[in-house]
Structures are given as structure tokens and as C-alpha cells.
Design a protein around this motif. Structure first.
Motif, PDB file in Angstrom:
ATOM      1  N   HIS A  55     -24.254 -27.597  17.089  1.00 18.85           N
ATOM      2  CA  HIS A  55     -24.400 -27.474  18.543  1.00 18.85           C
ATOM      3  C   HIS A  55     -24.781 -26.065  18.993  1.00 18.85           C
ATOM      4  CE1 HIS A  55     -21.328 -31.040  19.030  1.00 18.85           C
ATOM      5  NE2 HIS A  55     -22.357 -31.342  18.254  1.00 18.85           N
ATOM      6  N   THR A  56     -25.271 -25.252  18.096  1.00 21.41           N
ATOM      7  CA  THR A  56     -25.727 -23.912  18.421  1.00 21.41           C
ATOM      8  C   THR A  56     -26.951 -23.591  17.573  1.00 21.41           C
ATOM      9  OG1 THR A  56     -24.024 -23.112  16.876  1.00 21.41           O
ATOM     10  CG2 THR A  56     -23.555 -22.880  19.228  1.00 21.41           C
ATOM     11  N   ASN A  57     -27.715 -22.591  17.996  1.00 19.25           N
ATOM     12  CA  ASN A  57     -28.913 -22.167  17.272  1.00 19.25           C
ATOM     13  C   ASN A  57     -28.589 -21.037  16.300  1.00 19.25           C
ATOM     14  OD1 ASN A  57     -31.046 -23.771  18.532  1.00 19.25           O
ATOM     15  ND2 ASN A  57     -30.694 -22.555  20.380  1.00 19.25           N
ATOM     16  N   GLY A  64     -21.478 -31.012  23.902  1.00 22.15           N
ATOM     17  CA  GLY A  64     -20.747 -29.792  24.238  1.00 22.15           C
ATOM     18  C   GLY A  64     -20.977 -29.307  25.651  1.00 22.15           C
ATOM     19  N   GLY A  65     -21.838 -29.997  26.407  1.00 29.83           N
ATOM     20  CA  GLY A  65     -22.067 -29.571  27.788  1.00 29.83           C
ATOM     21  C   GLY A  65     -23.109 -28.478  27.900  1.00 29.83           C
ATOM     22  N   ASN A  66     -23.100 -27.759  29.001  1.00 31.56           N
ATOM     23  CA  ASN A  66     -24.201 -26.848  29.325  1.00 31.56           C
ATOM     24  C   ASN A  66     -24.448 -25.759  28.288  1.00 31.56           C
ATOM     25  OD1 ASN A  66     -25.034 -28.065  31.702  1.00 31.56           O
ATOM     26  ND2 ASN A  66     -23.619 -26.899  32.973  1.00 31.56           N
ATOM     27  N   GLY A  67     -23.416 -25.210  27.709  1.00 29.50           N
ATOM     28  CA  GLY A  67     -23.621 -24.141  26.730  1.00 29.50           C
ATOM     29  C   GLY A  67     -24.040 -22.842  27.398  1.00 29.50           C
ATOM     30  N   GLY A  68     -24.479 -21.901  26.555  1.00 29.08           N
ATOM     31  CA  GLY A  68     -24.941 -20.615  27.051  1.00 29.08           C
ATOM     32  C   GLY A  68     -23.892 -19.535  27.102  1.00 29.08           C
ATOM     33  N   ASN A  69     -22.618 -19.901  26.902  1.00 29.84           N
ATOM     34  CA  ASN A  69     -21.546 -18.909  26.941  1.00 29.84           C
ATOM     35  C   ASN A  69     -21.233 -18.395  25.539  1.00 29.84           C
ATOM     36  OD1 ASN A  69     -21.108 -19.256  29.759  1.00 29.84           O
ATOM     37  ND2 ASN A  69     -19.948 -21.126  29.312  1.00 29.84           N
ATOM     38  N   PRO A  70     -20.868 -17.115  25.419  1.00 29.26           N
ATOM     39  CA  PRO A  70     -20.503 -16.586  24.107  1.00 29.26           C
ATOM     40  C   PRO A  70     -19.299 -17.317  23.518  1.00 29.26           C
ATOM     41  CG  PRO A  70     -20.795 -14.806  25.704  1.00 29.26           C
ATOM     42  CD  PRO A  70     -20.785 -16.095  26.476  1.00 29.26           C
ATOM     43  N   ILE A  71     -19.327 -17.533  22.215  1.00 29.98           N
ATOM     44  CA  ILE A  71     -18.207 -18.129  21.487  1.00 29.98           C
ATOM     45  C   ILE A  71     -17.701 -17.060  20.524  1.00 29.98           C
ATOM     46  CG2 ILE A  71     -17.501 -19.955  19.902  1.00 29.98           C
ATOM     47  CD1 ILE A  71     -19.764 -21.659  21.071  1.00 29.98           C
ATOM     48  N   GLU A 125     -15.749 -16.805  18.001  1.00 31.49           N
ATOM     49  CA  GLU A 125     -15.810 -17.061  16.561  1.00 31.49           C
ATOM     50  C   GLU A 125     -17.221 -16.855  16.017  1.00 31.49           C
ATOM     51  OE1 GLU A 125     -15.794 -21.066  13.819  1.00 31.49           O
ATOM     52  OE2 GLU A 125     -14.337 -20.948  15.450  1.00 31.49           O
ATOM     53  N   PHE A 126     -18.220 -17.310  16.763  1.00 34.49           N
ATOM     54  CA  PHE A 126     -19.600 -17.193  16.301  1.00 34.49           C
ATOM     55  C   PHE A 126     -20.140 -15.778  16.506  1.00 34.49           C
ATOM     56  CE2 PHE A 126     -20.241 -22.010  17.052  1.00 34.49           C
ATOM     57  CZ  PHE A 126     -19.702 -22.273  15.798  1.00 34.49           C
ATOM     58  N   GLU A 127     -19.707 -15.114  17.571  1.00 33.42           N
ATOM     59  CA  GLU A 127     -20.112 -13.715  17.763  1.00 33.42           C
ATOM     60  C   GLU A 127     -19.604 -12.865  16.591  1.00 33.42           C
ATOM     61  OE1 GLU A 127     -21.987 -12.375  20.371  1.00 33.42           O
ATOM     62  OE2 GLU A 127     -22.348 -14.480  20.819  1.00 33.42           O
ATOM     63  N   ARG A 128     -18.387 -13.134  16.183  1.00 32.21           N
ATOM     64  CA  ARG A 128     -17.822 -12.418  15.031  1.00 32.21           C
ATOM     65  C   ARG A 128     -18.600 -12.759  13.760  1.00 32.21           C
ATOM     66  NH1 ARG A 128     -12.996 -14.310  15.530  1.00 32.21           N
ATOM     67  NH2 ARG A 128     -13.111 -15.911  13.903  1.00 32.21           N
ATOM     68  N   ALA A 129     -18.982 -14.032  13.617  1.00 30.74           N
ATOM     69  CA  ALA A 129     -19.718 -14.452  12.418  1.00 30.74           C
ATOM     70  C   ALA A 129     -21.075 -13.781  12.335  1.00 30.74           C
ATOM     71  CB  ALA A 129     -19.879 -15.972  12.422  1.00 30.74           C
ATOM     72  N   VAL A 130     -21.756 -13.639  13.463  1.00 30.23           N
ATOM     73  CA  VAL A 130     -23.059 -12.965  13.462  1.00 30.23           C
ATOM     74  C   VAL A 130     -22.910 -11.528  12.972  1.00 30.23           C
ATOM     75  CG1 VAL A 130     -24.930 -12.107  14.930  1.00 30.23           C
ATOM     76  CG2 VAL A 130     -24.039 -14.421  15.266  1.00 30.23           C
ATOM     77  N   ALA A 131     -21.863 -10.864  13.416  1.00 29.20           N
ATOM     78  CA  ALA A 131     -21.671  -9.451  13.082  1.00 29.20           C
ATOM     79  C   ALA A 131     -21.355  -9.234  11.611  1.00 29.20           C
ATOM     80  CB  ALA A 131     -20.549  -8.872  13.944  1.00 29.20           C
ATOM     81  N   GLN A 132     -20.732 -10.224  10.963  1.00 24.60           N
ATOM     82  CA  GLN A 132     -20.273  -9.981   9.592  1.00 24.60           C
ATOM     83  C   GLN A 132     -21.049 -10.763   8.530  1.00 24.60           C
ATOM     84  OE1 GLN A 132     -16.185 -11.059  10.077  1.00 24.60           O
ATOM     85  NE2 GLN A 132     -16.538 -13.243   9.742  1.00 24.60           N
ATOM     86  N   VAL A 165     -27.728 -13.623   8.815  1.00 25.95           N
ATOM     87  CA  VAL A 165     -28.010 -14.222  10.120  1.00 25.95           C
ATOM     88  C   VAL A 165     -28.964 -13.319  10.899  1.00 25.95           C
ATOM     89  CG1 VAL A 165     -27.049 -14.957  12.328  1.00 25.95           C
ATOM     90  CG2 VAL A 165     -25.780 -15.390  10.212  1.00 25.95           C
ATOM     91  N   HIS A 166     -30.090 -13.871  11.315  1.00 24.69           N
ATOM     92  CA  HIS A 166     -31.059 -13.117  12.117  1.00 24.69           C
ATOM     93  C   HIS A 166     -30.836 -13.295  13.614  1.00 24.69           C
ATOM     94  CE1 HIS A 166     -33.872 -11.686   9.015  1.00 24.69           C
ATOM     95  NE2 HIS A 166     -33.623 -12.816   8.387  1.00 24.69           N
ATOM     96  N   TRP A 167     -30.325 -14.475  14.001  1.00 24.68           N
ATOM     97  CA  TRP A 167     -30.230 -14.753  15.432  1.00 24.68           C
ATOM     98  C   TRP A 167     -29.286 -15.921  15.656  1.00 24.68           C
ATOM     99  CZ3 TRP A 167     -32.174 -18.903  18.622  1.00 24.68           C
ATOM    100  CH2 TRP A 167     -32.190 -18.619  20.000  1.00 24.68           C
ATOM    101  N   HIS A 168     -28.666 -15.914  16.839  1.00 23.90           N
ATOM    102  CA  HIS A 168     -27.719 -16.971  17.205  1.00 23.90           C
ATOM    103  C   HIS A 168     -27.771 -17.168  18.707  1.00 23.90           C
ATOM    104  CE1 HIS A 168     -24.021 -19.103  18.003  1.00 23.90           C
ATOM    105  NE2 HIS A 168     -23.535 -18.064  18.669  1.00 23.90           N
ATOM    106  N   ASN A 169     -27.573 -18.416  19.151  1.00 25.23           N
ATOM    107  CA  ASN A 169     -27.635 -18.724  20.572  1.00 25.23           C
ATOM    108  C   ASN A 169     -26.828 -19.994  20.838  1.00 25.23           C
ATOM    109  OD1 ASN A 169     -29.279 -20.720  22.509  1.00 25.23           O
ATOM    110  ND2 ASN A 169     -29.397 -18.653  23.365  1.00 25.23           N
ATOM    111  N   THR A 170     -26.192 -20.082  22.008  1.00 26.85           N
ATOM    112  CA  THR A 170     -25.295 -21.209  22.285  1.00 26.85           C
ATOM    113  C   THR A 170     -25.824 -22.182  23.336  1.00 26.85           C
ATOM    114  OG1 THR A 170     -24.061 -19.996  23.992  1.00 26.85           O
ATOM    115  CG2 THR A 170     -23.290 -19.785  21.702  1.00 26.85           C
TER     116      THR A 170
END
Length: 525
Positions: free
Chosen positions: A420-422, A451-458, A460-467, A471-476
């Protein structure tokens, strides 16, 4: 999840012997339909339009395609038609006005298959648009449009397709489909969770009919409710589709013959799967080779697009072993490294490796369900990974990546849904090493609306992108991925629809990534 011995449970009113008899009877349906010539209604009359669910096409090849429709004058009344097979005529033409008809024939809509029709058209010209329609009695279906693929040994200039997944009727509208309809596409790829099996819940954007689905009639009605969505129906009418399932076409987080819920016997589980698989076949433009044999259905298959691309459509649900270590998010320990664990099953894995070895395509595409990159969703100090995704089957994951690397499989591209995320991920032999060879690229598409409209930071996933350095890119946001493929490069455009809780939404391109032929790894376009 855990598997339990056969029991005397009667949730579906059957014991083991009845269950086996039922499997035998349903497995005989294709033969029964072919022998139905002695009793056929060739001049049916209908009280209302029988083509309420429209038309669809799929599984194209260079000389043909599957055409689909279903006769349902009253969409949620499966008993409105007689028990006699109904003759349905079909036509294929080079023009929308049907002045140049190139193929005609008849097919039977049988009660055993819910009056669905699957026509495998052959003898068409490669790489061409065609138009098709059905007739039953005095009624005529909408006109569908479809396209054959290029000849196997040719190199087309371009392929345009989109991929999507995870469309939960209750959580919003299918706002991406109208935008897909405006694109110049050759194909649509759906990676699973076409329906959701859950009971209807009040105070949502839309509501499922009935409770959680179990019976064949339940599954038929749920697909009917989804296909009555005009945006979905129209997109089926305009383009050929390649489809595969994930878990919600049957039961959330299912694995092999193991239910997510405790206390469900294999007989109960497989009977429900038998119902789910038959309904899936009835509503999808699939070839007879995919017809379910009782609770089993072979869905993995290839779809070459000339020598430009070869789609290997995978099934990561039916043959996998139980999620290791109790499912959910766990460290990479224990059963994730067990050689007996498998994501694809032995036969599908052999088939995939054999096809990849023989492929002459520039781009080798795995159209599948769950994330392949090993995304640490915990912390650097306490790494945790989803046991439902490929890292939970780390032995299988590493085996496949090592195979593609050691055999020099050209340009592997993995298409993924489910989460449910990019995401845009490099696939490396060793995700923890910056010097590890790159094997391929994974493009993970967000949900259609789950999951509904989306677009808000998550968090858990923000932390995953950083570590996770791969991962090149992520979007909700919600949306779909539009891909343009040429002999030189692959471009993935991540289209997002900011809202799904109301009908109609603008579309934006949030990001675009390119993979150059012969150079694994994605780059920002």
C-alpha cells in the motif's frame, strides 16, 4: 499461523469424504461444459440486460487473446437463469464499427461456471488492436478493445503498461482507473488483492454486501459488487489485462494450506479456497490452462512481449510454506534460513528458473506480490523484517537472486504490490554491503485505494528509508505505476491520486525512475 490435523469440524457442512467428492465434481466442470451440446438454449430471452458486468480481455499473445463476459441480468441473483447452458456468440473485428470482422464463433455460458464465458481467440495478427463483442439472444454486449503482442522474434520500439494492486472497495473509490484510460497503454498488470474478503463495515466510504465471504455464492457476489464499479469495468473494456492474486482474493495472509486463523482444519481451508479459486476464474480473462482443479489452480505463466520484455507472472501464495517464526515482524533467524521453506514451491521455482535461462528478452520482468528487498522495519540495533514478504523466506530469496546473478539473466525487474505504499529498491546479493553486486531493480506500487487517502508520513517506513541504503524512494499516496519500456531503458512513473474518499481525483506524477539496459539499479529520471 499453525496447521491443525483434520477434524470433525462442520463449518461448511462437509466431512473429509464429502470434501473429496466435491473436489472431484468441480474438477470435472470443463469436461461437462464441453459435452453440453445436447441441451443448449440457443435463443434465450432476458428480462433485462445480461451484460451488466461488461466485457474484458487478457493473457494476450502474438496471435490471440482471451475474451471474457458473464451473463447476469440480475447481478446479485445467481438463480435468475435456467439450468441450461446458453449459447453466446462472439465477434472480433479490426474496427469499432465491425465492418471488418475477422473472427466469429460461439461459446457456452454454463451454470456450473456462473454463466461466465471464456473465449481463447487464435489466428489474429501480431501487435494489433482489435474490437470484440458478444451476443446472447437479442442482447449485445458493450464493445471491448484488446491488443495482441508482437511476434516472439521481433524487437518492438516500445511497450507501455501500468501496474496496480490492492483495491479495497470499502476504503474508497478506484480513482486511478479513469486516468489509466487516458494513457496510451498496451497492457494492464494487476498484482493482486483485486477484492477483499472482509465483512461489510458501516460508516466507510462504501460498504461490502454481507459478512466475510466463504461460499461460492459469497465470492461471486463480492466480485460482482466490484465489477459493477464503472471505472473498473471500463478499464477492463479498453485494455487487455494480466492478472495474478495475492491473499485477499481468498483469505488474508494465507500460506499454502495454512489459514491465518487458528483452529481451521485443512478440509475447511481447502473448501473455502476451492470456492475462492473457482470464482476468481469465473471473473477473470484467463485461459483454460488456469482452470482450477478443485482447490488448486495454476496461475503462474509467461507473457512475452516480443524480445523486448518477458513477463513471468508469479503466485507467491498458493505454494509457500507457513510464514516462519510466527509471522509478523521478526529478526532474520531460525526458519527463514531453512532450506525447506519456500516462497514459490519447488515446481514453480524450477519453472521460473528454466524460463529465465531460456529468455531472449531484453527485460525480464517478475510480476508478483510481496516485497523482495529485505526492508529492515525495526532499528539498526534490533532489525525486524516482515515474515510475510520475501525476507521471511530468506533462503528462497537469496537462492533466486544468486541464480539471476550467476546466470547473467538480463535486466531483471521485479514488480510488487501488497504494501500500500510506493518504493524503489535496488536488489543486491547482500543488502548489508555497499560493495555487493546489484542484481536488479524492484518497483513497488502503492494500493489503488486500500488504506484510504494516504499521503501522510508513516514513522516505521520513514525509519526504514533512512536505514536501508538500497531504497531510492518511498511515498505513501494511493495510485499506480505507469511504465514505458524501450530496448535502451525502462522508465517507471509513479502516478498518485491525492484522494480516494470521494469519486474523482486529479493525478500527479510524484517521481520517475529509470533503469538503463545492462546497468542494474534505478536512477531518478
Amino acid at each position: 499461523m499453525s496447521i491443525h490435523p483434520a477434524s470433525t469440524s462442520r463449518r461448511y457442512g462437509v466431512d473429509r469424504r464429502e470434501f473429496l467428492r466435491y473436489i472431484a465434481a468441480v474438477s470435472a466442470i470443463p469436461t461437462m461444459a464441453l459435452r453440453a451440446d445436447d441441451q443448449i438454449d440457443r435463443h434465450p430471452t432476458f428480462k433485462s440486460n445480461p451484460f451488466t458486468l461488461g466485457v474484458a480481455s487478457g493473457d494476450p499473445d502474438s496471435d490471440g487473446v482471451v475474451l471474457w463476459t458473464r451473463l447476469v441480468p440480475e447481478p446479485f441473483n445467481n438463480d435468475v437463469l435456467s439450468s441450461t447452458p446458453i449459447e453466446t456468440k462472439w465477434e472480433v473485428a479490426e474496427d469499432e464499427g465491425f465492418k471488418s470482422i475477422v473472427q466469429t464463433g460461439t461459446a457456452l455460458a454454463t451454470p456450473q461456471l456462473g454463466y461466465s464465458v471464456h473465449v481463447e481467440v487464435e489466428g489474429l495478427k501480431p501487435h494489433r488492436w482489435y474490437f470484440y463483442r458478444f451476443h446472447a439472444g437479442n442482447e449485445t454486449s458493450p464493445i471491448g478493445r484488446t491488443r495482441t503482442t508482437p511476434e516472439p522474434e521481433t524487437m518492438p520500439d516500445r511497450l507501455r503498461f501500468v501496474f496496480t494492486s490492492c483495491q479495497h472497495y470499502e476504503t474508497g473509490y478506484f480513482n486511478s482507473y479513469p486516468h489509466m484510460q487516458q494513457e496510451d497503454l498496451d497492457l494492464i498488470v494487476h498484482l493482486g488483492d483485486y477484492i477483499y474478503e472482509y465483512a461489510g463495515i458501516d460508516n466507510r466510504v462504501r460498504k461490502h454486501h454481507g459478512g466475510e465471504i466463504n461460499s461460492l455464492n459469497d465470492y461471486r457476489n463480492r466480485y460482482t459488487q466490484y465489477r459493477l464499479d464503472q471505472d473498473l469495468q471500463e478499464t477492463h473494456r479498453l485494455f487487455p489485462w494480466l492478472v495474478t492474486w495475492d491473499d485477499h482474493e481468498f483469505d488474508n495472509n494465507c500460506a499454502g494450506i495454512v489459514s491465518e486463523e487458528d483452529g481451521v482444519s485443512p478440509e475447511e481451508f481447502l473448501l473455502r479456497r476451492l470456492n475462492a479459486y473457482q470464482a476468481y476464474y469465473e471473473f477473470m480473462p484467463l485461459r483454460r490452462s488456469s482452470f482450477p482443479q478443485g482447490p488448486d489452480m495454476k496461475l503462474y505463466r509467461s507473457c512475452p512481449y516480443g524480445r523486448l520484455a518477458n513477463f513471468q507472472v508469479l503466485d507467491t501464495r498458493q505454494y509457500r510454506t507457513d510464514q516462519p517464526n510466527g509471522d509478523h515482524q521478526k529478526p532474520l533467524t531460525g526458519k527463514v534460513f531453512d532450506p525447506q521453506t519456500t516462497m514459490l514451491g519447488r515446481d514453480q521455482e524450477k519453472w521460473l528458473m528454466s524460463n529465465l535461462l531460456q529468455s531472449t528478452a531484453t527485460w525480464n520482468v517478475l510480476a508478483q506480490q510481496v516485497m523482495m528487498a529485505p526492508l529492515n522495519r525495526g532499528t539498526p540495533e534490533e532489525a525486524r523484517y516482515s515474515m510475510d514478504q520475501w525476507p521471511g523466506y530468506e533462503y528462497s530469496r537469496r537462492k533466486l537472486l544468486n541464480f539471476m546473478h550467476s546466470r547473467n539473466i538480463p535486466n531483471p525487474i521485479v514488480l510488487t504490490g501488497d504494501i500500500h505504499t510506493n518504493w524503489v529498491n535496488d536488489l543486491k546479493l547482500d543488502a548489508q554491503s555497499s560493495k555487493s553486486p546489484l542484481v536488479g531493480t524492484e518497483f513497488v506500487g502503492t494500493s489503488m485505494n486500500s488504506g484510504g487517502n494516504g499521503g501522510n508520513p508513516i514513522a516505521e517506513f520513514e525509519r526504514a528509508v533512512a536505514q536501508n541504503d538500497f531504497v531510492h524512494w518511498h511515498n505513501t499516496n494511493r495510485g499506480y505505476v505507469s511504465c514505458e519500456v524501450t530496448p535502451e531503458k525502462w522508465t517507471s512513473n509513479f502516478r498518485i491520486t491525492p484522494v480516494v474518499d470521494m469519486h474523482g481525483s486529479p493525478v500527479e506524477t510524484a517521481a520517475s525512475f529509470v533503469v538503463e539496459q545492462g546497468q542494474p539499479g534505478a536512477k531518478k529520471a
